[in-house]
Write an enzyme that holds these catalytic residues in place. Structure first.
Site, short mmCIF file in Angstrom:
data_model
loop_
_atom_site.label_atom_id
_atom_site.label_comp_id
_atom_site.label_asym_id
_atom_site.label_seq_id
_atom_site.Cartn_x
_atom_site.Cartn_y
_atom_site.Cartn_z
N HIS A 177 0.82 -1.23 0.00
CA HIS A 177 0.00 0.00 0.00
C HIS A 177 0.85 1.28 0.00
O HIS A 177 0.33 2.36 -0.28
CB HIS A 177 -0.92 0.05 1.23
N ASP A 234 -2.42 -10.70 -2.21
CA ASP A 234 -2.98 -10.22 -0.95
C ASP A 234 -4.48 -9.95 -1.16
O ASP A 234 -4.91 -9.69 -2.28
CB ASP A 234 -2.25 -8.93 -0.55
N HIS A 236 -6.06 -7.38 -0.41
CA HIS A 236 -6.28 -5.97 -0.77
C HIS A 236 -5.55 -5.59 -2.05
O HIS A 236 -4.53 -6.19 -2.40
CB HIS A 236 -5.79 -5.06 0.37
N ASP A 324 -4.52 -12.65 3.92
CA ASP A 324 -5.78 -12.10 4.42
C ASP A 324 -6.96 -12.49 3.53
O ASP A 324 -8.09 -12.08 3.78
CB ASP A 324 -5.70 -10.58 4.66
ZN ZN Z 1 -4.01 -7.05 2.80
#
Ligand code: ZN
Length: 389
Positions: A177, A234, A236, A324
């Site tokens: 991120h 991931d 996200h 995740d």
């Molecule tokens: Zn994540």
């Protein structure tokens, strides 16, 4: 398989995060790293621990701005010496477009030098990414863990043999991120992006010089040593990684992620890159409420066997590895991703799909917050990749 880990990465330990209207214990805890490390050292015949090395700031400054890196290094000390709480550094405002878009950027950016709060707010984009005493040491070590595993991959490749080579970087804090000049999503330095740029910039010979301190600055515009395919699994979207390589074809970014979900404003399938980068960014949005792990793996295989990825002929693959996606994950969670064997299958897909098969592969740890299971998930992916499960 060689893997890189450092206890220094445990020194970052924020006491809380603010998420969805709640104050809660921070999900990105040192225990995550302990869980994975413990599982890997239990199998010394498969996993070989190597210590991290220091590559200087030069490869980090290839993807992050000097101002941001300088800020991260001293933010905690500056904050505390300005009389703010020693608990940690957290913004209470942001240069949101609605606040500043009527001003020339140099006007509002001038505040960065006159107010510690303005500085903190400029270099972060959320409230989950507190800077505490120990954050910089952990973040720079996490980047060096990724670089050490990348360097080891170059060494293994050089030493020949027909076997495909792979290494694993047990990074913490995670990275995908983090943007050129902003932390967010528990990420400070973008480990996978730093490693990808390192592969663009270096062969083994010039990487050695970097390690020996001979090559302190790296200029752009050089011949690209290796084209990199980043596969981000991931839960996200890796907004930071996407943004860093959005206008280049030197790095091809592929991401499967829950959408819509954090970070909310990126990750749509319409984001395909710009200029020279057009066509070298593929986002595969996942419906987290209705996708099974079988469907997830089918989508992964399909994109890694797509014409775009196969014809790219990447020289090296960087996997942004997050757990995740697991159904019980407190931060993410694909509801029907409920069989730990799916991570073994994920490793097999990465080892055998047409776009990735036979290529040197660097695994970089990103998210995943079901702490007691993270070790097993990691072993599953890596052994699946090695064909040992
Ligand atoms: Zn994540």
């Amino acid at each position: 398989m060689d893997f890189v880990y450092s206890e220094i990465c445990l020194s970052h330990n924020p006491p809380f995060e603010v998420s969805s209207g709640r104050w809660q214990p921070h999900s990105e805890s040192p225990a995550r790293l302990v869980s994975i490390h413990a599982a890997l050292i239990k199998e010394p015949n498969v996993f070989n621990l190597i210590p991290h090395r220091d590559f200087s700031l030069a490869p980090i400054l290839r993807v992050h701005s000097p101002e941001f890196v300088a800020y991260l290094q001293t933010a905690y000390e500056e904050w505390v010496s300005a009389g703010r709480t020693p608990i940690g550094v957290l913004p209470d405002s942001f240069p949101h477009p609605a606040l500043v878009e009527h001003l020339p950027s140099q006007t509002w950016r001038a505040s960065i030098n006159s107010s510690i709060e303005a500085k903190v707010s400029t270099y972060a984009f959320d409230l989950g990414t507190m800077i505490v005493d120990g954050t910089w040491r952990a973040a720079i070590t996490s980047a060096n863990v990724a670089l050490t595993a990348a360097y080891r991959l170059l060494e293994l490749e050089q030493s020949g043999g027909n076997e495909p080579v792979a290494t694993y970087a047990l990074c913490r804090p995670p990275g995908h991120h983090a943007c050129k000049a902003a932390s967010g999503g528990f990420c400070y330095l973008n480990n996978a992006a730093i490693a990808a740029q390192f592969f663009n910039d270096h062969d083994l010979q010039s990487a050695k010089k970097l390690l020996e301190g001979e090559e302190q600055t790296i200029t752009g515009g050089l011949e690209v040593k290796k084209k990199v395919l980043i596969v981000d699994v991931d839960y996200h979207h890796g907004n930071g990684t996407q943004s860093m390589f959005y206008d280049t074809d030197n790095v091809f970014y592929v991401s499967l992620h829950a959408y819509p979900d954090y970070p909310y404003f990126t990750g749509s399938a319409q984001e395909v890159g710009v200029g020279k980068g057009e066509g070298y960014n593929i986002n595969i949005p996942i419906d987290a409420a209705n996708t099974t792990h079988e469907e997830y793996l089918e989508k992964l295989k399909a994109v890694l066997e797509s014409d775009a990825v196969v014809q790219y002929k990447a020289d090296v693959v960087v996997v942004s590895l997050g757990f995740d996606t697991w159904c019980e994950d407190p931060v993410g969670g694909v509801i029907h991703f409920s069989d730990a064997n799916a991570y073994t299958q994920m490793g097999k897909v990465l080892a055998t799909a047409k776009g990735t098969s036979g290529r040197p592969t660097l695994f970089v740890q990103e998210g995943g917050y079901t702490v007691p299971k993270l070790g097993d998930f990691t072993v599953n992916v890596l052994k699946g990749f090695l064909g040992q499960n």
